[in-house]
Design a protein around this motif. Structure first.
Motif, mmCIF file in Angstrom:
data_model
loop_
_atom_site.group_PDB
_atom_site.id
_atom_site.type_symbol
_atom_site.label_atom_id
_atom_site.label_comp_id
_atom_site.label_asym_id
_atom_site.label_seq_id
_atom_site.Cartn_x
_atom_site.Cartn_y
_atom_site.Cartn_z
ATOM 1 N N SER A 1 6.251 -7.047 4.602
ATOM 2 C CA SER A 1 5.919 -6.998 3.179
ATOM 3 C C SER A 1 5.165 -8.261 2.799
ATOM 4 O O SER A 1 5.601 -9.377 3.121
ATOM 5 C CB SER A 1 7.194 -6.863 2.330
ATOM 6 N N ASP B 1 2.726 -10.207 -0.415
ATOM 7 C CA ASP B 1 2.403 -10.229 -1.830
ATOM 8 C C ASP B 1 0.893 -10.315 -2.033
ATOM 9 O O ASP B 1 0.421 -10.803 -3.048
ATOM 10 C CB ASP B 1 3.097 -11.412 -2.519
ATOM 11 N N ASP C 1 -3.013 -8.138 -0.926
ATOM 12 C CA ASP C 1 -3.531 -6.826 -0.573
ATOM 13 C C ASP C 1 -3.865 -6.781 0.908
ATOM 14 O O ASP C 1 -4.672 -7.571 1.400
ATOM 15 C CB ASP C 1 -4.766 -6.514 -1.412
ATOM 16 N N ASN D 1 -1.178 -1.685 1.510
ATOM 17 C CA ASN D 1 -1.458 -1.105 0.205
ATOM 18 C C ASN D 1 -2.226 0.201 0.345
ATOM 19 O O ASN D 1 -1.962 1.186 -0.347
ATOM 20 C CB ASN D 1 -2.236 -2.097 -0.652
ATOM 21 N N THR D 2 -3.184 0.197 1.252
ATOM 22 C CA THR D 2 -3.938 1.428 1.512
ATOM 23 C C THR D 2 -3.035 2.497 2.114
ATOM 24 O O THR D 2 -3.134 3.678 1.775
ATOM 25 C CB THR D 2 -5.102 1.127 2.466
ATOM 26 N N ALA E 1 -0.865 3.937 -0.603
ATOM 27 C CA ALA E 1 -1.689 4.799 -1.456
ATOM 28 C C ALA E 1 -1.983 6.124 -0.759
ATOM 29 O O ALA E 1 -2.001 7.182 -1.397
ATOM 30 C CB ALA E 1 -2.988 4.083 -1.822
ATOM 31 N N GLN F 1 7.778 -3.308 0.536
ATOM 32 C CA GLN F 1 6.841 -2.303 1.026
ATOM 33 C C GLN F 1 7.478 -1.405 2.071
ATOM 34 O O GLN F 1 7.167 -0.217 2.166
ATOM 35 C CB GLN F 1 5.591 -2.989 1.569
ATOM 36 N N GLY G 1 6.278 -6.262 -6.407
ATOM 37 C CA GLY G 1 5.125 -5.768 -5.674
ATOM 38 C C GLY G 1 5.372 -4.394 -5.088
ATOM 39 O O GLY G 1 4.451 -3.725 -4.643
ATOM 40 N N ARG G 2 6.648 -3.941 -5.085
ATOM 41 C CA ARG G 2 6.932 -2.635 -4.507
ATOM 42 C C ARG G 2 6.185 -1.549 -5.257
ATOM 43 O O ARG G 2 5.700 -0.587 -4.672
ATOM 44 C CB ARG G 2 8.427 -2.351 -4.558
ATOM 45 N N LYS H 1 3.573 -2.199 -7.519
ATOM 46 C CA LYS H 1 2.415 -2.745 -8.213
ATOM 47 C C LYS H 1 1.230 -1.794 -8.189
ATOM 48 O O LYS H 1 0.309 -1.967 -8.958
ATOM 49 C CB LYS H 1 2.016 -4.081 -7.588
ATOM 50 N N ARG H 2 1.257 -0.768 -7.313
ATOM 51 C CA ARG H 2 0.179 0.203 -7.320
ATOM 52 C C ARG H 2 0.351 1.220 -8.435
ATOM 53 O O ARG H 2 -0.578 1.927 -8.791
ATOM 54 C CB ARG H 2 0.139 0.961 -5.982
ATOM 55 N N SER I 1 -9.501 -2.662 0.457
ATOM 56 C CA SER I 1 -9.177 -1.948 -0.770
ATOM 57 C C SER I 1 -10.348 -1.065 -1.149
ATOM 58 O O SER I 1 -11.479 -1.273 -0.702
ATOM 59 C CB SER I 1 -8.863 -2.932 -1.903
#
Length: 799
Positions: A205, A207, A209, A213-214, A217, A260, A346-347, A349-350, A478
């Motif tokens: 995990s 903090d 990008d 993150n991708t 998503a 994450q 941040g878990r 944040k998306r 991103s």
């Protein structure tokens, strides 16, 4: 007439038949229905009679009442014997024998049925064949990668003991196409029959990008895509997740520890239909992480072993994925005001605020609507209870925070990080030019001496994960800009200061020429490439304006994934678009774009480039990677050139950086073409363009970069190529504010740079790998292997 006795019978029979036919035609529907009911009743009565005869012998086992008359009846006393008898029986009889018999009510003792076959029969599962563990990880610092190898070793030891468990495969999430594994299960060229896949995910995990993150998503979009089943990964045998975190920064799970990994675990539960095979493991990287992974791996191996025997995840076992155990995964935490609570860890944040109200539902309800105030001043009425409430948007974060592992990794690689999302770096060609050992291909093609060039980028983030990228896995990725935006003047000043500071550090390097060192202290050119996607920066036009304000030419490179930004881009000295493949499948394999509509974006950018070809110099950049985009793709590239009609087409062999990250992406030295192969490709492409009636020709080369240039005949003036840029003329036209074309600021290409002459500047001195001078007068052949192409610092762009 008297018919007598002999004639009465036929008349009566004829009269009866006539009456019967009349009755049938009048009531034929009713009579047909009654006849059908009678037939059905007879059949049902015969079936009940056979069942009664079968049940009249209670002492017979299933095999006995299925036996044919005269057939010997085996004495069966166990499930194994039943199984053996069924295998030896007639095929039709065996199928019938496997039909379940009505069972009497039984008491559940809370334990699984004993025996693998009993367990499978109780759950209605097919005979298990083989289990293929797939281990996925993501790592910036190398810790997770190391631990993934530990897990793989444990699984490999298990597979050596049990043949039904295949050797595990390890994948870096940064180097795979997520669609191939996380939409409907693994896509393999030749799927093995009877193989079931088991996913093991090791998720750190951060903090910042990253590819995670991708990945998150992607899982989100897959689950919520109406075109895809909500549980498309239900074909998997199971999954398990282990999370790595730092308790110093995030002391608890609620505050973000392994956030994450927790989110990945919940998404996988939804996508697999709750097939969590083993509970989520959590470990502190600053604690005894190795022991935590070892304990978790031991439990995972036990599950794999049981899964290979029983074919199921078990009943009532913690982590089995049972609905009662996983039902809370659909719940959303709410506050006292019934507002969705998303921690700042941040878990989530998306995610956006989830409890939005539809405008059609507002009527008749006193629901306050959120208003985003654009100023800090509010009237007294705005603070009253009847006024709308204001929502303050969450503060944006830095793309590359100073304390992040991304910042540390890029700094170690020689980058100077500017602000929160920009960087500058010295190219090795710059060092070579300072010592008089040659400049890069831009000197041969466009007249740019490498020691006068600054290589920088205002965005370290990119929307692709190219197999040949030098910095893949360290720079952020991103599809949208969601960070703080540094002002252009701050980036410009920081880039110049960082560049000059690095130039000054080279004055003590042996062989540096004093006159070139002095020239290098005046930046004349800026290559906006380096790493990331420069056009991604929202204020890119202002930044380019600052460059031009100090008469610094601009070469901007984009990856053809941001058509809107490309359309809005103002004039630059030369505009590049990376054309890394000639078709959709190859582009997906080479660039590994994050956008799902990457091919549509790619073609939109080609259309935009076609429109801009009379406003500024446009370039297609082809990076040749053997085994990916060289074989049988010449015609496809020619079609793309016909679509975009660029001023120039650069063809360059890929640069191999020789690191483990390249091999993880499937790139080795075998994928680097020899210069002869590049030459053959250039000549074939030129011939394909001629066949299409396009006016292009091979203009120049730089064999030492394994690079060649095809130019539009717009720059063939008086039968001489004019590919060099007249920079003074460019800035004069730009400052005059008048319209001008690319042909208005070009100069003749020098003889030594033309096609067939090698492209090495005679003002410099050629040296071998050990720095020893080469005597060009002795007829030494130009190096045909891309040994010196490693001088390029950016791999595919060599800027």
């Amino acid at each position: 007439m008297d018919l007598g006795e002999g004639g009465a019978a036929p008349v009566i029979l004829a009269d009866w038949l006539d009456r019967s036919l009349t009755l049938w035609h009048t009531h034929r529907i009713v009579l047909a229905s009654l006849t059908s009911l009678c037939v059905v009743a007879i059949l049902l009565r015969r079936r009940r009679s056979r069942l009664a005869q079968r049940d009249s012998s209670p002492g017979l086992e299933k095999a006995e009442w299925l036996a044919e008359p005269g057939q010997a009846i085996p004495k069966i006393s166990s499930n194994e014997q039943i199984e053996s008898a069924s295998r030896n029986a007639d095929p039709l009889t065996s199928v019938q024998a496997r039909k379940p018999r009505p069972a009497a009510a039984r008491t559940v003792a809370g334990r699984k049925p004993v025996g693998s076959r009993a367990l499978r029969n109780s759950q209605g599962l097919a005979e298990p064949s083989q289990i293929q563990p797939l281990i996925f990880f993501s790592s910036l610092t190398g810790t997770t990668e190391r631990l993934s190898k530990t897990v793989a070793a444990a699984c490999e030891s298990l597979s050596s003991e049990q043949s039904s468990i295949l050797k595990s495969e390890v994948y870096d999430l940064s180097y795979i196409d997520l669609d191939d594994y996380f939409i409907s299960g693994p896509k393999t060229p030749k799927p093995a029959a009877g193989v079931r896949y088991f996913y093991v995910l090791l998720i750190p995990s951060y903090d910042i990008d990253t590819i995670l993150n991708t990945f998150l998503a992607h899982l989100d979009e897959t689950h919520n895509d109406f075109r895809i089943d909500t549980a498309p990964l239900s074909t998997l045998a199971g999954y398990t997740v282990f999370g790595l975190g730092d308790k110093e920064g995030w002391p608890s799970e609620e505050k973000g520890f392994c956030s994450q990994a927790v989110e990945v675990d919940k998404w996988m539960a939804k996508l697999t239909g709750r097939k969590r095979a083993y509970p989520l493991g959590l470990g502190d990287v600053k604690g005894n992480i190795d022991q935590a992974v070892k304990d978790w791996t031991t439990g995972t191996c036990h599950v794999l072993q049981e899964l290979s025997i029983s074919g199921s995840l078990g009943e009532g076992v913690p982590g089995s994925g049972d609905a009662m155990e996983s039902e809370d995964e659909e719940e959303v935490e709410t506050t006292a005001n019934n507002e969705v609570e998303f921690p700042d860890s941040g878990r989530n944040k998306r995610r956006k605020l989830a409890n939005t109200t539809d405008l059609e539902d507002v009527g008749g309800k006193s629901v306050p609507m959120a208003i985003d105030f654009t100023t800090t001043t509010t009237s007294s009425s705005s603070s009253s209870s009847s006024s709308p409430t204001s929502s303050t948007p969450a503060p944006l974060k830095a793309m590359v925070p100073i304390e992040s592992p991304t910042h540390a990794a890029l700094t170690k690689q020689g980058y100077t990080i500017i602000g929160t999302h920009s960087g500058v770096k010295i190219c090795r060609w710059t060092k070579s030019a300072l010592r008089g050992r040659g400049s890069c291909y831009k000197n041969s093609f466009y007249g740019i001496a490498s020691h006068l060039c600054m290589e920088t980028t205002p965005s370290l983030s990119c929307s692709n994960k190219c197999v040949f990228c030098w910095r893949h896995g360290t720079n952020p990725v991103s599809t949208t800009w969601r960070w703080t935006i540094d002002p252009p003047d701050m980036i410009f000043q920081g880039a110049k200061e960082g560049h000059y500071r690095k130039i000054k550090m080279l004055r003590g390097v042996p062989g540096v020429r004093s006159e070139r060192f002095e020239e290098a202290m005046r930046i004349r050119h800026c290559a906006l490439s380096l790493v990331g996607e420069p056009i991604f920066y929202p204020r890119i036009n202002e930044f380019v304006g600052l460059l031009h304000g100090e008469r610094i030419s601009s070469f901007l490179v984009c990856n053809a994934q941001h058509p809107r930004q490309l359309q809005d881009l103002r004039r630059v000295t030369q505009l590049y678009v990376s054309i890394d493949a000639s078709n959709k499948d190859s582009l997906r394999k080479i660039d590994r774009p994050l956008h799902r509509d990457f091919w549509e974006r790619f073609n939109s950018c080609l259309d935009i480039l076609r429109e801009k070809r009379f406003e500024q110099r446009t370039v297609f950049r082809l990076t040749l990677v053997k085994g990916f985009n060289v074989e049988d793709e010449v015609e496809g590239y020619a079609d793309l050139v016909a679509k975009g009609l660029p001023c120039f087409v650069e063809i360059k062999g890929v640069t191999y950086c020789g690191t483990s990250t390249s091999s993880s992406a499937g790139l080795t030295m075998q994928n680097v073409p020899f210069y002869e192969e590049v030459v053959a490709f250039v000549e074939a492409l030129n011939a394909a363009l001629k066949r299409r009636g396009l006016e292009y020709g091979i203009a120049a080369e730089h064999a030492h970069s394994c690079c060649a240039l095809i130019a539009s005949e717009r720059f063939l003036i008086d039968q001489k190529w004019h590919t060099i840029i007249d920079y003074d003329r460019f800035f004069a036209l730009l400052e005059a504010g008048q319209d001008f074309k690319p042909e208005d600021y070009c100069k003749q290409t020098p003889e030594w740079a033309l096609w067939g002459n090698g492209g090495f500047d005679p003002r410099d001195e050629r040296v071998d790998r050990k720095g020893r001078p080469k005597d060009a007068k002795k007829g030494e052949e130009v190096p045909r292997k891309v040994e010196t192409s490693g001088i390029g610092e950016n791999g595919n762009l060599d800027f």
